[in-house]
Design a protein around this motif. Structure first.
Motif, PDB file in Angstrom:
ATOM      1  N   VAL A 175       0.888  -1.163   0.000  1.00  0.00           N
ATOM      2  CA  VAL A 175       0.000   0.000   0.000  1.00  0.00           C
ATOM      3  C   VAL A 175       0.921   1.207   0.000  1.00  0.00           C
ATOM      4  CG1 VAL A 175      -0.140  -0.018   2.541  1.00  0.00           C
ATOM      5  CG2 VAL A 175      -1.938   1.102   1.209  1.00  0.00           C
ATOM      6  N   GLY A 176       0.432   2.321  -0.556  1.00  0.00           N
ATOM      7  CA  GLY A 176       1.288   3.496  -0.677  1.00  0.00           C
ATOM      8  C   GLY A 176       1.990   3.838   0.633  1.00  0.00           C
ATOM      9  N   PHE A 177       3.295   3.981   0.595  1.00  0.00           N
ATOM     10  CA  PHE A 177       4.162   4.327   1.728  1.00  0.00           C
ATOM     11  C   PHE A 177       4.293   3.192   2.752  1.00  0.00           C
ATOM     12  CE2 PHE A 177       2.595   8.199  -0.169  1.00  0.00           C
ATOM     13  CZ  PHE A 177       3.775   8.867  -0.435  1.00  0.00           C
ATOM     14  N   GLY A 178       3.683   2.027   2.424  1.00  0.00           N
ATOM     15  CA  GLY A 178       3.782   0.878   3.314  1.00  0.00           C
ATOM     16  C   GLY A 178       5.024   0.065   3.024  1.00  0.00           C
ATOM     17  N   PRO A 179       5.226  -1.016   3.763  1.00  0.00           N
ATOM     18  CA  PRO A 179       4.330  -1.614   4.752  1.00  0.00           C
ATOM     19  C   PRO A 179       4.013  -0.663   5.910  1.00  0.00           C
ATOM     20  CG  PRO A 179       6.203  -3.080   4.305  1.00  0.00           C
ATOM     21  CD  PRO A 179       6.480  -1.793   3.614  1.00  0.00           C
ATOM     22  N   PHE A 180       2.727  -0.665   6.308  1.00  0.00           N
ATOM     23  CA  PHE A 180       2.324   0.289   7.345  1.00  0.00           C
ATOM     24  C   PHE A 180       3.091   0.083   8.641  1.00  0.00           C
ATOM     25  CE2 PHE A 180      -0.763  -3.214   7.833  1.00  0.00           C
ATOM     26  CZ  PHE A 180      -0.715  -3.443   9.188  1.00  0.00           C
ATOM     27  N   TRP A 181       3.427  -1.194   8.969  1.00  0.00           N
ATOM     28  CA  TRP A 181       4.130  -1.425  10.239  1.00  0.00           C
ATOM     29  C   TRP A 181       5.526  -0.821  10.210  1.00  0.00           C
ATOM     30  CZ3 TRP A 181       2.246  -5.347   7.088  1.00  0.00           C
ATOM     31  CH2 TRP A 181       3.197  -6.036   6.325  1.00  0.00           C
ATOM     32  N   GLU A 182       6.162  -0.847   9.059  1.00  0.00           N
ATOM     33  CA  GLU A 182       7.505  -0.250   9.006  1.00  0.00           C
ATOM     34  C   GLU A 182       7.410   1.262   9.140  1.00  0.00           C
ATOM     35  OE1 GLU A 182      10.178  -1.742   6.115  1.00  0.00           O
ATOM     36  OE2 GLU A 182       9.946  -3.763   6.923  1.00  0.00           O
ATOM     37  N   HIS A 183       6.373   1.832   8.498  1.00  0.00           N
ATOM     38  CA  HIS A 183       6.155   3.278   8.574  1.00  0.00           C
ATOM     39  C   HIS A 183       5.987   3.683  10.039  1.00  0.00           C
ATOM     40  CE1 HIS A 183       4.416   7.199   7.529  1.00  0.00           C
ATOM     41  NE2 HIS A 183       4.799   6.981   6.281  1.00  0.00           N
ATOM     42  N   MET A 184       5.095   2.975  10.732  1.00  0.00           N
ATOM     43  CA  MET A 184       4.819   3.312  12.136  1.00  0.00           C
ATOM     44  C   MET A 184       6.055   3.110  13.005  1.00  0.00           C
ATOM     45  SD  MET A 184       1.270   1.282  12.475  1.00  0.00           S
ATOM     46  CE  MET A 184      -0.218   1.799  11.636  1.00  0.00           C
ATOM     47  N   LEU A 185       6.717   1.961  12.821  1.00  0.00           N
ATOM     48  CA  LEU A 185       7.858   1.646  13.690  1.00  0.00           C
ATOM     49  C   LEU A 185       9.022   2.616  13.493  1.00  0.00           C
ATOM     50  CD1 LEU A 185       7.890  -2.267  13.669  1.00  0.00           C
ATOM     51  CD2 LEU A 185       7.291  -0.751  15.564  1.00  0.00           C
ATOM     52  N   GLY A 186       9.192   3.069  12.260  1.00  0.00           N
ATOM     53  CA  GLY A 186      10.272   4.024  11.982  1.00  0.00           C
ATOM     54  C   GLY A 186      10.123   5.261  12.860  1.00  0.00           C
ATOM     55  N   TYR A 187       8.916   5.814  12.907  1.00  0.00           N
ATOM     56  CA  TYR A 187       8.676   7.023  13.706  1.00  0.00           C
ATOM     57  C   TYR A 187       8.565   6.692  15.201  1.00  0.00           C
ATOM     58  CZ  TYR A 187       8.061   9.765   9.458  1.00  0.00           C
ATOM     59  OH  TYR A 187       8.285  10.414   8.268  1.00  0.00           O
ATOM     60  N   TRP A 188       7.990   5.532  15.493  1.00  0.00           N
ATOM     61  CA  TRP A 188       7.825   5.118  16.897  1.00  0.00           C
ATOM     62  C   TRP A 188       9.184   5.038  17.590  1.00  0.00           C
ATOM     63  CZ3 TRP A 188       4.511   4.665  20.711  1.00  0.00           C
ATOM     64  CH2 TRP A 188       4.705   3.739  21.731  1.00  0.00           C
ATOM     65  N   LYS A 189      10.136   4.398  16.923  1.00  0.00           N
ATOM     66  CA  LYS A 189      11.471   4.235  17.528  1.00  0.00           C
ATOM     67  C   LYS A 189      12.137   5.595  17.735  1.00  0.00           C
ATOM     68  CE  LYS A 189      12.157  -0.415  15.791  1.00  0.00           C
ATOM     69  NZ  LYS A 189      12.525  -1.158  14.585  1.00  0.00           N
ATOM     70  N   GLN A 190      11.965   6.490  16.760  1.00  0.00           N
ATOM     71  CA  GLN A 190      12.555   7.829  16.906  1.00  0.00           C
ATOM     72  C   GLN A 190      11.909   8.584  18.051  1.00  0.00           C
ATOM     73  OE1 GLN A 190      15.223   9.119  15.449  1.00  0.00           O
ATOM     74  NE2 GLN A 190      15.470   7.155  14.420  1.00  0.00           N
ATOM     75  N   SER A 191      10.597   8.388  18.229  1.00  0.00           N
ATOM     76  CA  SER A 191       9.895   9.124  19.293  1.00  0.00           C
ATOM     77  C   SER A 191      10.369   8.652  20.671  1.00  0.00           C
ATOM     78  CB  SER A 191       8.379   8.959  19.167  1.00  0.00           C
ATOM     79  OG  SER A 191       7.980   7.667  19.585  1.00  0.00           O
ATOM     80  N   ILE A 192      10.836   7.400  20.737  1.00  0.00           N
ATOM     81  CA  ILE A 192      11.354   6.891  22.009  1.00  0.00           C
ATOM     82  C   ILE A 192      12.792   7.375  22.206  1.00  0.00           C
ATOM     83  CG2 ILE A 192      12.031   4.772  23.233  1.00  0.00           C
ATOM     84  CD1 ILE A 192       9.552   3.474  21.827  1.00  0.00           C
ATOM     85  N   ALA A 193      13.566   7.329  21.124  1.00  0.00           N
ATOM     86  CA  ALA A 193      14.976   7.734  21.233  1.00  0.00           C
ATOM     87  C   ALA A 193      15.119   9.252  21.386  1.00  0.00           C
ATOM     88  CB  ALA A 193      15.743   7.257  19.996  1.00  0.00           C
ATOM     89  N   ASN A 194      14.231  10.014  20.720  1.00  0.00           N
ATOM     90  CA  ASN A 194      14.343  11.484  20.734  1.00  0.00           C
ATOM     91  C   ASN A 194      12.991  12.127  21.012  1.00  0.00           C
ATOM     92  OD1 ASN A 194      17.145  11.734  19.676  1.00  0.00           O
ATOM     93  ND2 ASN A 194      16.221  10.699  17.913  1.00  0.00           N
TER      94      ASN A 194
END
Ligand code: A3P
Length: 308
Positions: A177-196
């Protein structure tokens, strides 16, 4: 890799995510030319997870001193009553860097607010190094899928051809799906939000639907412009919530007749605005299938959804 798409004839894999050829061109243009400023604010979402709403909330929160938000009729001159939020907060890849354009961003007031669907790893390097703030909005994938499916059915019914919802659902679950996989999209930002956490704020559509006022307050804090005791006493966050609500925005003339994103009429951006609408369209087995994907793909991350 290439797959037949349902939002578009074909999707291609670019830098580990799926998108359309014209998006790839715009993203390369963006990656090459965009220089983020420290004061920039970037909204990031997957399509159909509440971008229109977050753009409005962020714009209203940031500009609350410039425009009268408080009741008593002061509302009348607010730009969000006359413009769709996509006109006030442009997409980087769909608007500013689309069609080979290199925009003059000097015309934007500081802080500049932009939006993107690009996954974190593929953001222009300067977004990551400049200290710019990123606000990510996530929505449970079943509702995101249903929202997407209706959106495409409404605006692209002629290009859907023999595409069935079951087939689109299967692709979505496989990440196609556009800009997916959705889980990778979410996890990319999720991990950054925890680190920074001072640089990346992670929001959920379901929390906003539950009670948006604390989310507006959190957003303001994150932007370094928390509400003053006077603003709290005057209920400014609640006024922002009302101004940006589905009910207010859907009924505006500009959102009944206008066109703010190329190819789409504004009315198509306001469908139901609810949590859990997927149960009206998908079978319990489809719900189970998606839950399984989520459990597997988000395992150990700490990221969970409600309304799901
Ligand atoms: P539904 O199709 O489930 O109704 P995007 O803005 O990312 O395209 O997401 C669109 C989804 O957000 C649609 O969901 C739309 O109805 C919903 N939406 C738009 N404006 C909203 C608002 N002010 N409050 C809550 N939901 C909103």
């Amino acid at each position: 890799p290439k797959e037949r798409g349902w939002r578009t004839p074909f999707l291609y894999k670019y830098q580990n995510f799926w998108c359309q050829p014209r998006e790839i061109q715009a993203i390369i243009n963006l990656q090459t030319h965009f220089k983020a400023h420290r004061s920039d604010i970037i909204i990031a979402t997957i399509p159909k997870s509440g971008t229109t709403w977050l753009k409005a909330l962020l714009y209203a929160t940031l500009n609350r001193g410039r425009y009268e938000i408080r009741g008593g009729g002061g509302f009348q001159s607010h730009p969000l009553l006359f413009s769709n939020s996509h006109d006030l907060v442009p997409f980087l890849e769909y608007k500013l860097y689309a069609n080979g354009q290199i925009p003059d961003l000097g015309v934007f007031d500081s802080p500049r607010i932009f939006a993107t669907h690009v996954p974190y790893p593929a953001l222009p390097g300067s977004v990551k190094t400049s200290g710019a703030k990123v606000v990510y909005l996530c929505r449970n994938p079943l509702d995101t899928f249903i929202s997407s499916w209706h959106f495409i059915k409404n605006v692209r019914h002629d290009s859907l051809g023999d595409f069935t919802m079951d087939r689109a659902f299967d692709m979505f679950c496989r990440g196609v799906v556009g800009f997916g996989p959705f889980w990778e999209h979410m996890l990319g930002y999720w991990k950054q939000s925890i680190a920074n956490p001072n640089r990346v704020l992670f929001l959920k559509y379901e929390d906003m639907k539950d009670d948006v006022v604390p989310v507006i307050e959190k957003l303001a804090e994150f932007l370094g412009m928390g509400f003053s005791p006077e603003e709290e006493a005057a209920g400014v966050a609640a006024e922002i919530a009302n101004l940006c609500s589905f009910e207010t925005q859907k009924e505006l003339e500009v959102n009944k007749t206008g066109k703010s994103i190329s190819g789409f009429e504004n009315w198509s951006l306001f469908r139901k605005g609810e949590v859990g609408d997927w149960v009206n369209h998908l079978s319990p087995e489809m719900g189970d299938k998606m839950r399984q994907v989520v459990v597997e793909k988000l395992a150990g991350s700490g990221l969970t959804f409600s309304g799901f």
